[in-house]
Enzyme design. Structure first.
Site, PDB file in Angstrom:
ATOM      1  N   GLY A 167      -5.006 -12.314   1.318  1.00  0.00           N
ATOM      2  CA  GLY A 167      -4.171 -11.403   0.552  1.00  0.00           C
ATOM      3  C   GLY A 167      -2.975 -12.088  -0.072  1.00  0.00           C
ATOM      4  O   GLY A 167      -2.408 -13.033   0.500  1.00  0.00           O
ATOM      5  N   ALA A 168      -2.587 -11.595  -1.241  1.00  0.00           N
ATOM      6  CA  ALA A 168      -1.418 -12.168  -1.926  1.00  0.00           C
ATOM      7  C   ALA A 168      -0.159 -12.031  -1.079  1.00  0.00           C
ATOM      8  O   ALA A 168       0.730 -12.890  -1.119  1.00  0.00           O
ATOM      9  CB  ALA A 168      -1.226 -11.484  -3.277  1.00  0.00           C
ATOM     10  N   ASP A 169      -0.082 -10.959  -0.295  1.00  0.00           N
ATOM     11  CA  ASP A 169       1.087 -10.772   0.558  1.00  0.00           C
ATOM     12  C   ASP A 169       1.157 -11.821   1.660  1.00  0.00           C
ATOM     13  O   ASP A 169       2.243 -12.282   2.026  1.00  0.00           O
ATOM     14  CB  ASP A 169       1.089  -9.361   1.153  1.00  0.00           C
ATOM     15  N   ASN A 204       0.809  -1.217   0.000  1.00  0.00           N
ATOM     16  CA  ASN A 204       0.000   0.000   0.000  1.00  0.00           C
ATOM     17  C   ASN A 204       0.843   1.269   0.000  1.00  0.00           C
ATOM     18  O   ASN A 204       0.471   2.257  -0.635  1.00  0.00           O
ATOM     19  CB  ASN A 204      -0.922  -0.001   1.220  1.00  0.00           C
ATOM     20  N   ASP A 227       3.713  -9.430   9.915  1.00  0.00           N
ATOM     21  CA  ASP A 227       4.137  -8.537   8.844  1.00  0.00           C
ATOM     22  C   ASP A 227       3.762  -7.108   9.224  1.00  0.00           C
ATOM     23  O   ASP A 227       2.582  -6.764   9.304  1.00  0.00           O
ATOM     24  CB  ASP A 227       3.464  -8.937   7.528  1.00  0.00           C
TER      25      ASP A 227
END
Length: 258
Positions: A107-109, A9, A130
Site C-alpha cells: 500500500g502507498a500508505d 479509508n 499504523d
C-alpha cells in the site's frame, strides 16, 4: 512550501510543510464522490482561514489507499493550485529496498510511513504500527529494507462489527477503560477492544524481534489516528501521528525531477 495529502479509508489528512517543519494540519472525511471543486475549494478555504497563501505551495504530494478518490484529488490540485500532484506509486524513488514477494501489493500508505520513519529515525530497525481503519504493522530494517508486516482489523472496524453483527451490543467510544474488570457492557467492550488490540500488537512485535531481528530490539513507532490513546500504555517508543505526511514530503523531495 509542500502540500502533503494522505487519503485514507475514513479520513483524508493534509499537511503543509515549510522546509522541514509541519506548520499546518487539517482533515476531512474521505468521500470518493467528492468533486474536484469541492476538494479544491475546501483546501484553499482552510489555507485562507489559517493565513496561508495558496500561491506559496510549490509542490504537492499524495498518498492514497482509495483509488476512486485519486482523479478528483489530482484534478483539484491542478485546478486550484496549478500543480501536478505526485502520487506515491510504482516507479517513483522511495529510498527503500522492497523485499516483499509482490511489491505491487504494498500500500502507498505503508511506503509513505516507511519513508517518513527512515527519515526521522535513520539507521534503526523499525516496526511501524499504523492505527487507522485497519491496523498495520510493517518491518523496516536499518538497511532501509521493507521486509513485510501484518494487517488486522482496526479499532473502529471492531466496534462497528460488534454493533452491527450482534443484537444487543452497542457502539462505544474508543478509549482506554477506567476499570479493566468491565463492570458494565460498555466497559467490557472497551476492555476487550483496548487490551485485546494492545495484546495483539505486543505479541506480533515480540515475534518480529525474535524471528526477524534475531533478538535485537527494534524501535516501535506508533502512528495513525488511534495511536495516541495508547500513549500512557507504553506500547510504542515513539508516537508520530503525522508519519505518513512526513513520508509524502520525503517522496516529493526525492522525486523533484518528475
Amino acid at each position: 512550501m509542500i502540500l502533503t495529502i494522505d487519503i485514507g479509508n475514513s479520513a483524508t489528512n493534509f499537511g503543509i510543510f515549510d522546509g522541514q517543519t509541519l506548520v499546518l494540519q487539517f482533515r476531512r472525511t474521505t468521500d470518493p464522490n467528492s468533486s474536484s471543486d469541492e476538494i479544491g475549494i475546501f483546501m484553499r478555504s482552510v489555507l485562507r482561514e489559517n493565513n496561508f497563501d495558496w500561491k506559496q505551495i510549490d509542490r504537492i504530494g499524495c498518498c492514497s489507499v482509495v483509488p476512486s478518490s485519486n482523479y478528483s484529488m489530482a484534478s483539484a490540485c491542478k485546478k486550484y493550485f496549478d500543480k501536478e500532484a505526485l502520487f506515491i506509486q510504482a516507479g517513483i524513488k522511495t529510498g527503500l529496498k522492497l523485499k516483499a514477494s509482490n511489491t505491487k501489493e504494498i500500500g502507498a500508505d505503508l511506503i509513505a510511513a516507511a519513508m517518513g520513519a527512515i527519515n526521522l529515525f535513520p539507521n534503526k530497525d523499525l516496526i511501524i504500527v499504523d492505527m487507522g481503519t485497519a491496523t498495520t504493522l510493517e518491518l523496516v530494517s536499518s538497511q532501509k529494507e521493507f521486509i513485510g508486516g501484518a494487517i488486522l482489523p482496526g479499532l473502529k472496524l471492531s466496534v462497528e462489527s460488534l454493533a452491527q453483527k450482534t443484537a444487543k451490543l452497542p457502539s462505544v467510544e474508543i478509549a482506554r477503560p477506567e476499570h479493566v474488570g468491565g463492570a458494565n457492557t460498555i466497559e467490557a467492550i472497551q476492555t476487550g477492544l483496548y487490551y485485546g488490540h494492545a495484546g495483539a500488537i505486543k505479541e506480533i512485535c515480540s515475534l518480529y524481534q525474535k524471528e526477524i531481528f534475531k533478538g535485537k530490539k527494534p524501535l516501535i513507532i506508533g502512528t495513525g489516528g488511534f495511536s495516541k490513546i495508547f500513549s500512557d500504555y507504553h506500547l510504542f517508543e515513539q508516537i508520530v501521528p503525522e508519519l505518513v505526511l512526513h513520508g509524502v514530503k520525503c517522496a516529493v523531495e526525492m522525486n523533484a525531477d518528475l
